[in-house]
Every structure is written in C-alpha cells, then in structure tokens.
Enzyme design. Structure first.
Site, PDB file in Angstrom:
ATOM      1  N   CYS B 162      41.423 -28.399   7.206  1.00 17.17           N
ATOM      2  CA  CYS B 162      40.416 -28.302   6.075  1.00 17.17           C
ATOM      3  C   CYS B 162      39.805 -26.647   6.093  1.00 17.17           C
ATOM      4  O   CYS B 162      38.870 -26.379   4.793  1.00 17.17           O
ATOM      5  CB  CYS B 162      39.424 -29.201   6.065  1.00 17.17           C
ATOM      6  SG  CYS B 162      39.830 -30.854   6.370  1.00 17.17           S
ATOM      7  N   HIS B 294      30.829 -26.496   2.462  1.00 18.19           N
ATOM      8  CA  HIS B 294      32.245 -27.341   2.743  1.00 18.19           C
ATOM      9  C   HIS B 294      31.917 -28.722   1.956  1.00 18.19           C
ATOM     10  O   HIS B 294      32.963 -29.108   1.390  1.00 18.19           O
ATOM     11  CB  HIS B 294      32.499 -27.592   4.371  1.00 18.19           C
ATOM     12  CG  HIS B 294      33.489 -28.126   4.676  1.00 18.19           C
ATOM     13  ND1 HIS B 294      34.705 -27.519   4.398  1.00 18.19           N
ATOM     14  CD2 HIS B 294      33.732 -29.309   5.360  1.00 18.19           C
ATOM     15  CE1 HIS B 294      35.774 -28.442   4.957  1.00 18.19           C
ATOM     16  NE2 HIS B 294      35.276 -29.546   5.584  1.00 18.19           N
ATOM     17  N   GLU B 305      25.609 -30.149   7.989  1.00 18.23           N
ATOM     18  CA  GLU B 305      25.852 -28.887   7.163  1.00 18.23           C
ATOM     19  C   GLU B 305      24.577 -28.430   6.557  1.00 18.23           C
ATOM     20  O   GLU B 305      24.274 -27.200   6.669  1.00 18.23           O
ATOM     21  CB  GLU B 305      27.016 -28.763   5.925  1.00 18.23           C
ATOM     22  CG  GLU B 305      27.198 -27.384   5.480  1.00 18.23           C
ATOM     23  CD  GLU B 305      28.387 -27.466   4.524  1.00 18.23           C
ATOM     24  OE1 GLU B 305      28.712 -28.484   4.029  1.00 18.23           O
ATOM     25  OE2 GLU B 305      28.944 -26.232   3.981  1.00 18.23           O
ATOM     26  N   LYS B 326      33.873 -29.806  -4.130  1.00 19.78           N
ATOM     27  CA  LYS B 326      34.862 -30.813  -3.963  1.00 19.78           C
ATOM     28  C   LYS B 326      34.458 -32.134  -4.836  1.00 19.78           C
ATOM     29  O   LYS B 326      35.129 -32.993  -5.267  1.00 19.78           O
ATOM     30  CB  LYS B 326      34.620 -31.054  -2.475  1.00 19.78           C
ATOM     31  CG  LYS B 326      35.262 -29.899  -1.504  1.00 19.78           C
ATOM     32  CD  LYS B 326      35.330 -30.548  -0.035  1.00 19.78           C
ATOM     33  CE  LYS B 326      35.888 -29.716   0.668  1.00 19.78           C
ATOM     34  NZ  LYS B 326      35.362 -28.412   1.114  1.00 19.78           N
ATOM     35  N   HIS B 331      38.933 -32.894  -2.255  1.00 22.17           N
ATOM     36  CA  HIS B 331      39.355 -32.037  -1.173  1.00 22.17           C
ATOM     37  C   HIS B 331      40.650 -31.736  -1.029  1.00 22.17           C
ATOM     38  O   HIS B 331      41.583 -32.428  -0.901  1.00 22.17           O
ATOM     39  CB  HIS B 331      38.599 -32.890   0.039  1.00 22.17           C
ATOM     40  CG  HIS B 331      38.901 -32.085   1.245  1.00 22.17           C
ATOM     41  ND1 HIS B 331      39.297 -31.099   1.459  1.00 22.17           N
ATOM     42  CD2 HIS B 331      38.008 -32.142   2.512  1.00 22.17           C
ATOM     43  CE1 HIS B 331      39.000 -30.511   2.653  1.00 22.17           C
ATOM     44  NE2 HIS B 331      38.066 -31.364   3.487  1.00 22.17           N
ATOM     45  N   PHE B 390      38.464 -30.243  10.727  1.00 13.45           N
ATOM     46  CA  PHE B 390      38.705 -31.273  11.650  1.00 13.45           C
ATOM     47  C   PHE B 390      39.157 -30.333  12.831  1.00 13.45           C
ATOM     48  O   PHE B 390      40.095 -29.490  12.818  1.00 13.45           O
ATOM     49  CB  PHE B 390      39.689 -32.271  11.485  1.00 13.45           C
ATOM     50  CG  PHE B 390      39.127 -33.692  10.642  1.00 13.45           C
ATOM     51  CD1 PHE B 390      37.871 -33.650  10.470  1.00 13.45           C
ATOM     52  CD2 PHE B 390      40.060 -34.354  10.206  1.00 13.45           C
ATOM     53  CE1 PHE B 390      37.128 -34.797   9.827  1.00 13.45           C
ATOM     54  CE2 PHE B 390      39.339 -35.691   9.737  1.00 13.45           C
ATOM     55  CZ  PHE B 390      38.282 -36.006   9.472  1.00 13.45           C
TER      56      PHE B 390
END
Lengths: 95, 403
Positions: B162, B294, B305, B326, B331, B390
């Site tokens: 990502c 993110h 976050e 997003k 995403h 990830f």
C-alpha cells in the site's frame, strides 16, 4: 450453567482445540474451555487463521470482521464459547 | 542538491478520468464506492469496491497494443499522457537520456494472472495467450511509459504493497535531486478488482461490507479500489529555464520499516517516517498545514496513525486538518498514494482540503480533525502525504507550495 459443566460435541470440541493449538503452538490438552484466545497467545493473524481452519473443517461460514470484533454474531470470548457457536452453525447446516 | 518540482499530473481513478474531474469530485466529497461488477461476484463475501466506470480502453489504445496492456498498465499510461501533456515537456533525444520513470504497484498484472489461471485451471485449457508474461510483470507499466515517451534514463518499478506509489515517488525525488535525471515520470497504479484479488483480501477479514469511514467510530474496514496517478518530477532549474508552470515543490521524503508485525500497524515506524520526511524538507512540525492520512478505515490503522500524528505534531494536531480521501476513491493499494498526492497538490494550489466522507461519529481514539464530509477552504503551504504498507514499510512525502 458454568462452562465447565456444559456438554459439547466431543468431535467438534476436539477439532476446535486442535486448530487453536496449531496456531498457539500449544498441545491441544493444554487448552481449556474457559481460556481466552489472547491469553493463549493468539495474535490477530493467528485468529483469522483459526477462523479459516474452523470454517474449512466444518464447512461453515463464520461472521467475523477484525474491525468490529465486538459485533454480535459469533461469540469468541473463550474457547468454550467458540465451540458452542460452531455447534450452532454446524446444526444449522442442511443435512 | 537540486530542488525538485512537479510540473505535470495525470490520473485515472474511480473519482475521475483526469485531474480536473478528480479534484472536482474531491471538492464535492463524492464517494465512488459501489457494487462490484466482476465475474462471479455472487461468490464473494465482499461485494463493494471503487471501480473506474466508463473507461473504454479501445478509445485510448490501438487494438494490437491492448493485448500487452493489463488494466494497471492502461491506467498508468493514460495518467502519464495527461501528466506529460500538462508539463509541456518536449522529450527529444537529449532529454530522453536524462529522463526516466519509476512506478509503484502492489499487484502488477493481477487481473491477467487471474484470467489466465481460469484458463488453465478452471477451463482446463493447455494454452494461454503468448504475451501473458510481459502483460502481467510488475514493471510492465513503467516499461510502457518509458517506451511511449522515449525515456531512456533510470527506470524501474517498486512494490511495497500500500506504500508502493509513495516509495516510487520518493525515489524519483531522490533521482532528480541527486542529479541522476532531470525529469522523472512517477506515481503508481493497481487494478485488482477481480474475483481472485478480492477473494484474497476477504481472507484477512479487514474489508468493510458497507463503506469506508476513516477515523469514524463506526468504521468497519477498508474498501478496495482501482486506479492510479502519474506526475512529472523535474529539476527546478530545468523547469524554470523552460518557463514551465510549477504545481508544487517536492520538499522532503522519509522512509522507515516497523520491523514488527507483517500486518498489524505500528506507531513508531510511521512516526519515524514522518519525522524523517519533515527533517528532509527542513521543516518543523508546526509548518504542516494538512496531512493526507494513510487512513484506511480499519480499526487498527486509524487508531495507530492518529496516535503517531499526536506524538509528531503535539498540540499542533488540533490546528492541522487530517483527511483520508480513501473514503472517496477507495484504497487503490499500490496506486493509492499517487492519487492522494493529487489531493495534496489541490490543497496547495486551490487552498481546498478534501474531506473524509462517510464520517458519522467522532472516535475518541482518533483525536484529530478529519475534515468530516465537506471540503474546507484553508491556506495550505505545506502538505504531508502518508503511506504505511502491510509489511511495515512506511513512506511519507512532503510537498510545499510552488517556489
């Protein structure tokens, strides 16, 4: 009725304990019905692997979203609760 | 070291087929999440996503080239064309030698893989199309961009799940800043909204079945989309000498690895990446006017976050809007941070901060201003864009208003 005196289908109980034991690197005999999965050392990946293993073993679908673990649908508060939920799902399957 | 600026941008994503449409949708708070249309969708548990609708590949590519172009390459090429056109660059033989491309993708030709697995495993055929390999390879998009524009300098692809596009754009920044190239086309794209791609993601149990609600207390997970964006990164002196319009300056880049868990987010890794990006830009915490988070909409990411941002910005976080786009475009995995950089460019140029849509309820665990549901006018001179992948690989870009 306490968990320790509840009757579980011995085959389901045995298989669920084996699956959890596999992920927690324990012996199935060490897993007790009242054990909490986190206390057994299961992390989030281990949890989804356990759910997958149970689904594949019994041919059932378990409603679980890691973002909303508290949502009603599948009680995972302890090993015994999981076995009871699996029994319900297995019983609901068409013969 | 040389200053690096952005002189062109292009995109194809669920919100729009170019930057103007995309920015209009970001301003309007449009959500592109809807029912998935892929084959065998009835067998999927997750049946929503952010698809690019109305895109006709045949309108953009010759019939005989389409067999080489997986959807992720099509998205990248269409975006690159727009970016080069906007930049006004004329890439002649001499500039071609000083220009390259670095793209990010997580899945590469995932749809091509899926389709051809069907052919051999499900349909039992013993032959696949002869160009499957060049179509599915992760570097296909970067290679097609280099071929179309005659970019003969440093060119490659990075794949960090990502964070792929941010890692790619950070390396393009380094390449131009360090003098390895004068111009780099860079960004990312991904297209994995096929049966196999969604089925794999379902297994992680982190996908939402209703919609994407980053930072909202009732958030239920991420929603996958498809798309990407490409930018022209150019040495400032080069752009100035040719009188190019400058969209923004790339001020800093920071990377880090959590070295922790393969999927669970970490507070320290992202924090170190954000600190590194600000230090690289020579900026202080209080200088940050906007953070494009993110913000995946998973319980764990958003909480972590928000905590990392609180440590980074302290009280300044109360004055610094943080949104996750997003919630609108989904995403886009390896392409997501490229589209999110568009939101940062919009904030710098148009002084409009894109909102976090689908927001219903404040989460005390995410104590920040998510710009809920409606875009906001604000004077933005510095914008930070986060990508935490990830695998615990983090990449953060900092943009500044055009010099």
């Amino acid at each position: 009725m306490g968990l320790d005196v509840m009757q579980y289908d011995p085959q389901i109980e045995k298989r669920v304990k084996e699956i959890i034991a596999e992920q927690t690197m324990l012996d199935p005999a060490e897993i007790r019905l009242e054990d909490d999965l986190v206390a057994l050392g299961l992390d989030s990946l281990g949890l989804v692997e356990c759910i997958f293993g149970i689904e594949e073993s019994f041919g059932i679908s378990i409603p679980f979203n890691a973002n909303t673990p508290g949502e009603p649908g599948f009680d995972m508060s302890c090993v015994g609760a999981i076995i009871a939920e699996v029994e319900k799902l297995v019983a609901r399957q068409p013969a | 070291m040389r200053r690096v600026v952005i002189t062109g941008a292009g995109t194809l994503n669920p919100l729009g087929a170019d930057t103007a449409q995309t920015c209009a949708a970001l301003r309007a708070g449009k959500c592109a999440i809807g029912p998935l249309s892929c084959r065998d969708v009835a067998r999927l548990t997750i049946q929503i996503g952010a698809e690019i609708r109305g895109f006709d590949p045949a309108a953009h590519f010759a019939r005989n080239s389409l067999s080489l172009l997986d959807r992720f390459s099509q998205i990248a090429l269409v975006s690159a064309r727009q970016a080069v056109a906007q930049s006004g660059l004329e890439i002649d033989a001499a500039l071609g030698l000083r220009a390259g491309v670095v793209m990010g993708t997580a899945g590469g030709g995932n749809l091509t893989v899926d389709d051809n697995y069907r052919t051999v495993y499900e349909e039992g055929k013993n032959r696949v199309h002869p160009l499957v390999v060049p179509r599915l390879m992760h570097n296909a998009a970067a290679s097609h961009i280099s071929m179309e524009f005659g970019l003969k300098g440093p060119s490659w692809t990075v794949s960090t799940a990502c964070a792929s596009a941010n890692h790619a754009m950070g390396q393009a920044f380094h390449m131009v800043r360090g003098g390895g190239a004068d111009v780099m086309l860079t960004g990312g794209s991904d297209a994995m909204l096929g049966f196999g791609g969604i089925k794999a993601w379902e297994g992680l149990r982190v996908m939402s079945r209703d919609t994407c609600r980053p930072f909202s207390r009732d958030r239920s997970g991420l929603v996958q989309g498809e798309g990407g964006a490409v930018f022209v990164f150019e040495a400032f002196e080069h752009a100035k000498a040719r009188g190019a319009e400058i969209l923004a300056e790339v001020a800093g880049f920071g990377m880090s690895a959590d070295a922790g868990d393969i999927v669970m987010p970490d507070q320290d890794g992202p924090l170190r990446a954000m600190r590194a990006a600000l230090a690289d830009a020579g900026l202080n915490q209080e200088d940050v006017d906007y953070v494009n988070a993110h913000g995946t909409g998973t319980a764990a990411n958003d909480r972590t976050e928000a905590a990392a941002l609180r440590v980074l910005l302290g009280d300044h976080l109360d004055r610094c809007p943080v949104s996750s786009t997003k919630s609108m475009h989904g995403h886009l995995i390896g392409g997501t941070s490229a589209v999110e950089l568009l939101a940062c460019v919009m904030a710098l140029r148009e002084h409009v901060i894109a909102p976090t849509v689908n927001f219903t309820e404040v989460d005390p665990d995410c104590a920040l201003d998510p710009v809920p549901n409606e875009a906001r006018e604000a004077r933005v001179q510095v914008a930070m864009s986060n990508a935490f992948a990830f695998g615990g690989l983090n990449a953060v870009l900092v943009l500044r208003s055009a010099p």
